[in-house]
Scaffold this active site. Structure first.
Site, PDB file in Angstrom:
ATOM      1  CB  SER A 260      53.008  45.911  51.899  1.00  0.00           C
ATOM      2  OG  SER A 260      53.604  46.680  52.910  1.00  0.00           O
ATOM      3  CG  HIS A 318      57.930  47.901  51.250  1.00  0.00           C
ATOM      4  ND1 HIS A 318      57.621  48.760  50.223  1.00  0.00           N
ATOM      5  CD2 HIS A 318      56.785  47.723  51.941  1.00  0.00           C
ATOM      6  CE1 HIS A 318      56.335  49.092  50.287  1.00  0.00           C
ATOM      7  NE2 HIS A 318      55.821  48.473  51.325  1.00  0.00           N
TER       8      HIS A 318
END
Length: 357
Positions: A260, A318
């Site tokens: 991610s 992230h």
């Protein structure tokens, strides 16, 4: 490293060099970063306890059971960031340098093989074709893919291979050591790359790879295949290094794995270059919003998770990936990719240098 929400996106866009005709495509976002592992059963060996990351025991099989990490006396020291920092700079530089050389060789090969390819196509048309030729069917399928889908096929295959390795019990210790990133671990650098290809849960793997597949056409149209590959690999290392900084600064150690961080870079890059693209959630297609607002919402969510201490996801990775993607498509490509000429010239001189007599 990824685990989280899934949404369906419709976007009408105008890619560079494609004229005024817009294209419609569907994107699925799956952007949460998975961090932490589930606890073993209470009746297990007292010497084998869970790796505490703020999550309750889970029986969903999303993550493996691991032993308590060995925290070294220097785990909280900023000195542990020196090697990862040098590795991040060196690896990213090698990635973009290799991509520049790859592009040079690709263009050179296309020029040299132009007439040979034309001759091969002519001979192929002259020869009788078998109706059920498996190899021909594979070639037709491969040629039907976009450049972006072809570019990410190798990445997806690598992730599937690593996922299969997680299913081998004899490899569990090795997988945890090298395919999960943790600043308190003895091995710091190689997991920064390998963990980007590591998924323990099939749902985790499938969602992340579908996002990569969905965004591949857009990002490769924007950057080109070689530049995209360099950006993706660098993004994985940069996002992991950001996670290292946060974990050492707060003392919240724990392993992370997944793609991610790199995916957030891809999402941020596309949304930054096409902020007016219309997006919609899969279950609420009547409500639309722009890609720019979606990116702001994702950044706000991860910022809140970072400030409030949410520990189920690796929000630092992230944010690191998202900020890296925004920076690169705004300024970074001018500083890095547009200055690749010295590398290409050096490689060209090395390739064309005549042997000494």
């Amino acid at each position: 490293m990824a685990w989280g929400c899934c949404s369906r996106v419709w976007a009408r866009q105008e890619l560079w060099g494609c004229g005024s005709r817009a294209r419609r495509f569907i994107l699925y976002t799956y952007t949460q970063q998975r961090s932490g592992f589930r606890r073993p059963a209470q009746k297990s060996d007292p010497h084998r306890t869970s790796l505490e990351t703020g999550t309750k025991p889970r029986k969903s099989g999303l993550s493996p059971i691991v032993e308590d990490p060995v925290f070294h006396t220097s785990s909280h020291s900023a000195k542990r960031l020196v090697k990862p920092f040098i590795f991040t700079i060196g690896f990213s530089g090698c990635a973009f340098g290799s991509a520049a050389i790859w592009q040079y060789e690709h263009v050179k090969g296309r020029v040299q093989n132009y007439f040979e390819g034309a001759r091969a196509d002519w001979m192929d048309r002259m020869q009788p074709q078998k109706e059920m030729n498996f190899r021909r069917q594979i070639n037709l399928w491969w040629n039907s893919l976009s450049n972006g889908q072809q570019a990410v096929s190798g990445i997806i295959a690598a992730n599937i291979f690593v996922f299969c390795l997680w299913r081998v019990p004899a490899l569990q210790r090795t997988m945890i050591k090298y395919f999960t990133s943790n600043p308190s671990s003895r091995v710091l650098c190689s997991p920064m790359v390998l963990s980007v290809f590591s998924h323990f849960s099939f749902l985790h793997l499938a969602a992340n790879m579908y996002v990569l597949w969905s965004f591949s056409t857009s990002i490769v149209s924007l950057l080109g295949r070689e530049q995209f590959m360099a950006l993706y690999f660098s993004a994985g290392v940069v996002s992991t290094f950001t996670s290292y900084i946060f974990k050492i600064a707060t003392g919240r150690f724990g392993p992370s794995l997944g793609a991610s961080g790199a995916l957030m870079t891809v999402l941020a890059a596309v949304c930054t270059k096409m902020p007016e693209a219309k997006l919609a959630i899969i279950f609420l297609p009547m409500f639309t919003f722009t890609a720019g607002n979606a990116l702001k919402a994702i950044i706000a969510l991860d910022s809140a998770g970072l400030l409030l201490g949410w520990r189920f996801f690796d929000h630092a990775a992230h944010l690191g990936g998202a900020l890296f993607g925004m920076w690169y498509v705004t300024y970074g490509y001018q500083l890095i990719w547009n200055n690749r000429e010295p590398v290409v010239k050096a490689w060209h001189a090395l390739r064309t240098r005549s042997p000494k007599k």
